[in-house]
Design a protein around this motif. Structure first.
Motif, PDB file in Angstrom:
ATOM      1  N   GLN A   1       0.833  -1.214   0.000  1.00  0.00           N
ATOM      2  CA  GLN A   1       0.000   0.000   0.000  1.00  0.00           C
ATOM      3  C   GLN A   1       0.865   1.260   0.000  1.00  0.00           C
ATOM      4  O   GLN A   1       0.502   2.269  -0.594  1.00  0.00           O
ATOM      5  CB  GLN A   1      -0.951  -0.015   1.202  1.00  0.00           C
ATOM      6  CG  GLN A   1      -2.074  -1.016   0.995  1.00  0.00           C
ATOM      7  CD  GLN A   1      -2.875  -1.289   2.260  1.00  0.00           C
ATOM      8  OE1 GLN A   1      -2.406  -1.012   3.362  1.00  0.00           O
ATOM      9  NE2 GLN A   1      -4.066  -1.849   2.099  1.00  0.00           N
TER      10      GLN A   1
ATOM     11  N   ASP B   1      -7.200   4.396  -0.580  1.00  0.00           N
ATOM     12  CA  ASP B   1      -7.336   2.983  -0.259  1.00  0.00           C
ATOM     13  C   ASP B   1      -7.020   2.182  -1.526  1.00  0.00           C
ATOM     14  O   ASP B   1      -7.910   1.713  -2.220  1.00  0.00           O
ATOM     15  CB  ASP B   1      -8.762   2.716   0.227  1.00  0.00           C
ATOM     16  CG  ASP B   1      -8.963   1.257   0.609  1.00  0.00           C
ATOM     17  OD1 ASP B   1      -7.957   0.554   0.845  1.00  0.00           O
ATOM     18  OD2 ASP B   1     -10.128   0.830   0.643  1.00  0.00           O
TER      19      ASP B   1
ATOM     20  N   THR C   1      -6.064  -0.426  -4.440  1.00  0.00           N
ATOM     21  CA  THR C   1      -6.386  -1.828  -4.680  1.00  0.00           C
ATOM     22  C   THR C   1      -5.120  -2.593  -5.052  1.00  0.00           C
ATOM     23  O   THR C   1      -4.467  -2.276  -6.044  1.00  0.00           O
ATOM     24  CB  THR C   1      -7.401  -1.951  -5.830  1.00  0.00           C
ATOM     25  OG1 THR C   1      -8.551  -1.200  -5.480  1.00  0.00           O
ATOM     26  CG2 THR C   1      -7.781  -3.403  -6.062  1.00  0.00           C
ATOM     27  N   CYS C   2      -4.772  -3.579  -4.225  1.00  0.00           N
ATOM     28  CA  CYS C   2      -3.599  -4.414  -4.494  1.00  0.00           C
ATOM     29  C   CYS C   2      -4.074  -5.782  -4.964  1.00  0.00           C
ATOM     30  O   CYS C   2      -5.112  -6.265  -4.516  1.00  0.00           O
ATOM     31  CB  CYS C   2      -2.772  -4.592  -3.222  1.00  0.00           C
ATOM     32  SG  CYS C   2      -2.308  -3.059  -2.415  1.00  0.00           S
ATOM     33  N   VAL C   3      -3.328  -6.396  -5.853  1.00  0.00           N
ATOM     34  CA  VAL C   3      -3.627  -7.763  -6.267  1.00  0.00           C
ATOM     35  C   VAL C   3      -2.337  -8.563  -6.327  1.00  0.00           C
ATOM     36  O   VAL C   3      -1.241  -7.999  -6.344  1.00  0.00           O
ATOM     37  CB  VAL C   3      -4.317  -7.836  -7.657  1.00  0.00           C
ATOM     38  CG1 VAL C   3      -5.632  -7.097  -7.652  1.00  0.00           C
ATOM     39  CG2 VAL C   3      -3.400  -7.300  -8.757  1.00  0.00           C
TER      40      VAL C   3
ATOM     41  N   VAL D   1      -6.200  -9.995  -0.640  1.00  0.00           N
ATOM     42  CA  VAL D   1      -6.258  -9.365  -1.962  1.00  0.00           C
ATOM     43  C   VAL D   1      -6.634 -10.428  -2.985  1.00  0.00           C
ATOM     44  O   VAL D   1      -6.511 -11.620  -2.726  1.00  0.00           O
ATOM     45  CB  VAL D   1      -4.906  -8.714  -2.357  1.00  0.00           C
ATOM     46  CG1 VAL D   1      -4.452  -7.755  -1.279  1.00  0.00           C
ATOM     47  CG2 VAL D   1      -3.842  -9.759  -2.640  1.00  0.00           C
ATOM     48  N   GLU D   2      -7.104  -9.975  -4.147  1.00  0.00           N
ATOM     49  CA  GLU D   2      -7.486 -10.927  -5.186  1.00  0.00           C
ATOM     50  C   GLU D   2      -6.242 -11.599  -5.759  1.00  0.00           C
ATOM     51  O   GLU D   2      -5.226 -10.943  -5.999  1.00  0.00           O
ATOM     52  CB  GLU D   2      -8.238 -10.228  -6.335  1.00  0.00           C
ATOM     53  CG  GLU D   2      -9.592  -9.675  -5.954  1.00  0.00           C
ATOM     54  CD  GLU D   2     -10.643 -10.758  -5.678  1.00  0.00           C
ATOM     55  OE1 GLU D   2     -10.359 -11.955  -5.874  1.00  0.00           O
ATOM     56  OE2 GLU D   2     -11.749 -10.375  -5.263  1.00  0.00           O
TER      57      GLU D   2
ATOM     58  N   THR E   1     -14.430  -8.086 -12.736  1.00  0.00           N
ATOM     59  CA  THR E   1     -15.129  -8.610 -11.563  1.00  0.00           C
ATOM     60  C   THR E   1     -16.599  -8.805 -11.881  1.00  0.00           C
ATOM     61  O   THR E   1     -17.084  -8.370 -12.930  1.00  0.00           O
ATOM     62  CB  THR E   1     -15.022  -7.657 -10.347  1.00  0.00           C
ATOM     63  OG1 THR E   1     -15.970  -6.599 -10.527  1.00  0.00           O
ATOM     64  CG2 THR E   1     -13.629  -7.086 -10.198  1.00  0.00           C
TER      65      THR E   1
ATOM     66  N   LYS F   1     -12.716  -3.113 -12.323  1.00  0.00           N
ATOM     67  CA  LYS F   1     -12.286  -2.416 -11.117  1.00  0.00           C
ATOM     68  C   LYS F   1     -10.817  -2.048 -11.248  1.00  0.00           C
ATOM     69  O   LYS F   1      -9.998  -2.885 -11.629  1.00  0.00           O
ATOM     70  CB  LYS F   1     -12.493  -3.340  -9.914  1.00  0.00           C
ATOM     71  CG  LYS F   1     -12.072  -2.695  -8.627  1.00  0.00           C
ATOM     72  CD  LYS F   1     -12.608  -3.427  -7.413  1.00  0.00           C
ATOM     73  CE  LYS F   1     -12.270  -2.595  -6.170  1.00  0.00           C
ATOM     74  NZ  LYS F   1     -12.197  -3.374  -4.959  1.00  0.00           N
TER      75      LYS F   1
ATOM     76  N   VAL G   1      -6.958  -1.334 -10.674  1.00  0.00           N
ATOM     77  CA  VAL G   1      -5.918  -1.973  -9.882  1.00  0.00           C
ATOM     78  C   VAL G   1      -4.734  -1.022  -9.749  1.00  0.00           C
ATOM     79  O   VAL G   1      -4.283  -0.444 -10.735  1.00  0.00           O
ATOM     80  CB  VAL G   1      -5.454  -3.283 -10.562  1.00  0.00           C
ATOM     81  CG1 VAL G   1      -4.227  -3.847  -9.874  1.00  0.00           C
ATOM     82  CG2 VAL G   1      -6.580  -4.298 -10.581  1.00  0.00           C
ATOM     83  N   ASP G   2      -4.232  -0.840  -8.518  1.00  0.00           N
ATOM     84  CA  ASP G   2      -3.161   0.133  -8.287  1.00  0.00           C
ATOM     85  C   ASP G   2      -1.791  -0.509  -8.068  1.00  0.00           C
ATOM     86  O   ASP G   2      -0.783   0.020  -8.502  1.00  0.00           O
ATOM     87  CB  ASP G   2      -3.501   1.002  -7.081  1.00  0.00           C
ATOM     88  CG  ASP G   2      -4.838   1.706  -7.261  1.00  0.00           C
ATOM     89  OD1 ASP G   2      -4.963   2.443  -8.252  1.00  0.00           O
ATOM     90  OD2 ASP G   2      -5.747   1.491  -6.446  1.00  0.00           O
TER      91      ASP G   2
END
Lengths: 475, 314
Positions: A207, A217, A219-221, A244-245, A263, A268, A270-271
């Motif tokens: 993060q 916030d 988004t991590c994958v 996380v996904e 999704t 969605k 992704v960062d």
């Protein structure tokens, strides 16, 4: 020098005295009924199989899922030993990050003549695509696995830096869980520093390196090559603990330089991508066009600064075995400090006089391919037949720059449960170093790998090595 | 959640449900085949088992005759049959492995243990009735364990709803399929022709959907074909009836649309089918043709599966 050195056992000294860190453990080992270890060992195996902690061995079609042997006798380090290691690891990874930032921008270290240019430019892991491309927050290696070996009471060497996609951390975590379950009595008799916060640390690290354009916030994958990868279990394990996904390439797509995942509620953003996929496969538009595992357009999103890849692309140029031999100089150049962790003495076969020295002493040296990993493509002189040595000699003469040589180290041993009972076996240690924008995080310990065959120095799981729980005792 | 994850959960649940259904078919067929022909008629129960499992075409490519040995082997173990119990467990486990993160430990354990356990059973060992009974009990228990684990441990969010949808669509398909194959013994005409012979066929149908006891509680009279059909199609108290499956499907799709803030073709199609089942009377169904009703239902149910895939899983 190498063959003659006495082997250092981490529990019992040559005179039979037990080292202080192992006192309680040694007493316990003496007090238990003889078959207890074997029984618990079978229970541990059943647990691992049940949980599904398996790995795949490439080229082994018959058994695509195997267990890594687990040894129930823990390895113990004192907090002093760990304190020194941890400082050294932090320093080393800071230097690696500085080196990568430099190599892909100003190249001061090359201009200063400290690292030869061709070692960088002709290195297959050097990515010209990363040339003059900033990476988010200037951090290249967020997750490093540094392989450490010990040769005596005081000396730890770095054997290898892993700055691409180091694996094994799930074993570190699961080994501890299984140990706590099977040997609660040992945990009440020792103050063992916990490791279970690793995944929280990893998430905080991810993060912290989100691109500036991400929301507060991010988004991590976790990007996996999929079911058939040898470390797939670890990928699912980590994604689960991180919350996380776990995505495959086909779950992601890029639109207008932004990465999205497919999704059930639509696309969605992704960062941050913790990718467990090699550079080559990341983006078929830039790297291997036949890669079905990657995401077309990912590199352009990366260059646009809309996504963070952890680790960055092109970090392999820093963990190469030839660059490794320059690490002490690299540490001094960027940090102006003496390296806390030593390198194993290394001969660079690319240099004529060092090659000559190596060729004369092949039967006593370990010779490694510069880009090899996993224990493949190496010669262990003292264990090789003369025919093997001669074959290797030809390979070495044909392409000297592709090899380095090191003395056969007298790796330390730890008590290990084998068929005949408890016996010393050689070990190494892979601590995991997390580098975020805010700080460096290392959980105490790491993954201890053990060579289960008597006298063997090869600890790789693909070559019959096992693992142990690693304890750092709180003082 | 990831579309691929949802897709895997949906199919994982379907395959486990299918395996359990196959076990029940084998069980019911074994029972019928063991009856003296004076009670069960001379029809080949194993042929009918293959038809009920929906794999007659593949079966006759591999075997000439439907016998106890060939059918049990094909339905339980054959790797050539993508819907054999073995294949179902294998696909279920592969799916489970690739969505480990979306499963609870208990669900994974149910699937993984079943897969490990399965390797202990071989078709040749099942010739003795006792071994076969143990095997079928194991398969049914796996279904119960997986279902129970999902019910007791999963978060009540989209993953759970997709998993339930998989169970219910598969279950509705299975119930409809057994009606489709056996509809002729339920027709009024056969009552006079067949007499007691059909009695055991009816009880076999009920047994295959674990509804024999339920029947007696609900209707409190001896087996009547139209009541058997009523129980399996319209009685929403009966967990495997088409009506009960659709009530659950609609509920789970509603949960999804509520959570995601929009609905689509899947919701509309499911509601239409449920309404039809709610408004139907068993007399009317028999009058306009049981067979037509059931085959229309199978088509609609397949269409709903496709609509769910289109809307969420790709």
């Amino acid at each position: 020098m190498a063959g003659a050195a006495p082997i250092f056992d981490e529990m019992t000294l040559a005179d039979g005295a037990v080292r202080p860190a192992y006192e309680t453990l040694a007493r316990w080992l003496q007090s238990i009924p003889p078959d207890l270890l074997a029984t618990r060992s079978r229970e541990a195996e059943a647990l691992f199989r049940r949980i599904g902690i398996t790995f795949a061995v490439y080229g082994d079609a018959a058994s695509t899922e195997r267990l890594i042997p687990f040894d129930v006798i823990p390895r113990v380090l004192t907090s002093d030993e760990w304190g020194r290691l941890s400082k050294g690891l932090t320093q080393r990874v800071r230097a690696i990050n500085a080196f990568l930032g430099d190599v892909y921008s100003k190249r001061e270290i090359l201009r200063a003549g400290i690292v030869p240019e061709d070692l960088v430019y002709r290195n297959p892991a050097f990515r010209p695509e990363m040339n003059q491309q900033p990476v988010p927050h200037g951090i290249y290696v967020m997750i490093a696995g540094i392989d450490i070996v010990r040769v005596d009471g005081d000396t730890f060497y770095v054997l290898e830096d892993n700055a691409r996609t180091p694996s094994g951390v799930s074993y570190m975590l699961e080994n501890r869980e299984v140990m706590i379950r099977l040997f609660p009595e040992l945990f009440s008799a020792h103050r063992v520093a916990p490791v279970e916060n690793y995944t929280d640390d990893l998430l905080a690290t991810m993060q912290s390196v989100a691109p500036r354009s991400a929301s507060s916030d991010p988004t991590c994958v976790l990007l996996t090559p999929g079911l058939f990868n040898s470390a797939y279990y670890e990928h699912t394990f980590l994604a689960d603990k991180l919350g996380v996904e776990l995505v495959e390439g086909r779950d992601l797509f890029v639109k207008a330089d932004v990465v999205y995942m497919r999704t059930t509620e639509g696309p969605k953003r992704v960062d941050v991508i913790y990718r467990r996929l090699d550079d080559d496969f990341l983006d078929p538009l830039v790297f291997r066009p036949d890669s079905a595992l990657g995401v077309p357009g990912l590199m352009s999103a990366y260059h646009a600064g809309n996504v963070t890849l952890a680790n960055a692309v092109g970090t392999g140029v820093a963990d190469d075995k030839a660059v490794y031999s320059y690490m002490p100089e690299i540490v001094k150049f960027y940090l102006g400090e003496e390296p806390i962790l030593k390198n194993v003495p290394t001969w660079r076969c690319r240099e004529a006089d060092e090659l000559k020295y190596v060729l004369e002493r092949l039967p006593e040296l370990v010779v490694k391919e510069v880009h090899g990993s996993g224990g493949y493509g190496m010669l262990i002189g003292p264990k090789a037949t003369s025919a093997e040595i001669e074959t290797f000699r030809e390979k070495l003469i044909a392409d000297p720059a592709n090899f380095i040589a090191q003395p056969t180290l007298a790796l330390s041993t730890c008590p290990t449960l084998v068929e005949e009972g408890v016996a010393p076996r050689h070990v190494d240690l892979r601590p995991f170093v997390l580098t975020g924008r805010d700080k460096v995080r290392i959980v105490p310990g790491g993954l201890t790998r053990v060579a289960l065959k008597e006298g063997s120095l090869v600890v790789n799981s693909s070559q019959g090595g096992g693992t142990k729980d690693t304890w750092v005792l709180d003082s | 959640m990831l579309s691929r994850t949802a897709d895997n959960l949906f199919w994982l649940a379907r395959y486990v449900e299918r395996a359990e259904y196959l076990a029940r078919i084998i069980e019911a067929s074994t029972r019928l085949a063991n009856l003296p022909s004076a009670y069960a008629g001379t029809s080949n129960e194993w042929e009918s088992a293959v038809a009920t499992a929906g794999c007659a075409h593949l079966f006759y490519q591999a075997h000439e005759k439907a016998t106890r040995e060939t059918v049990i082997d094909f339905l339980a173990f054959s790797p050539d049959n993508p819907s054999s119990i073995r294949s179902c467990f294998e696909v279920a486990r592969t799916n489970a492995r690739s969505v480990r993160t979306a499963l609870t430990v208990e669900m994974w354990d149910a699937i993984n243990s079943a897969w490990l356990e399965l390797s202990k059973y071989r078709a040749s060992g099942l010739n003795q009735d006792e071994n076969l009974a143990n095997f079928l009990a194991f398969v049914k228990e796996t279904g119960l364990r997986f279902d129970g684990s999902a019910y007791r441990t999963m978060l009540r969010s989209d993953g759970y709803w997709f998993s339930r949808l998989g169970v219910m669509i598969e279950r509705a398909d299975n119930t409809a399929r057994i009606l489709d194959v056996k509809y002729h013994v339920l027709l009024p005409a056969s009552e006079t022709v067949g007499g007691s012979l059909d009695y055991f066929q009816w009880s076999a149908i009920l047994r295959a959907v674990s509804a024999l006891t339920a029947y007696h509680w609900v209707y409190k009279e001896s087996l009547k074909p139209w009541l058997v059909a009523d129980l399996l199609i319209l009685n929403d108290q009966m967990p495997r009836s088409l009506a009960a499956c659709y009530e659950s499907i609609v509920r789970n799709l509603d949960s999804l649309s509520l959570a995601y803030g929009r609905q689509g073709p899947a919701q509309r199609a499911a509601r239409a089918t449920r309404t039809r089942l709610e408004n139907a009377r068993i007399e009317d169904i028999f009058q306009s043709g049981l067979h037509e009703f059931v085959s229309d239902f199978i088509t609609e149910n397949n269409r709903l599966g496709a609509a769910i895939t289109q809307q969420y899983l790709t």
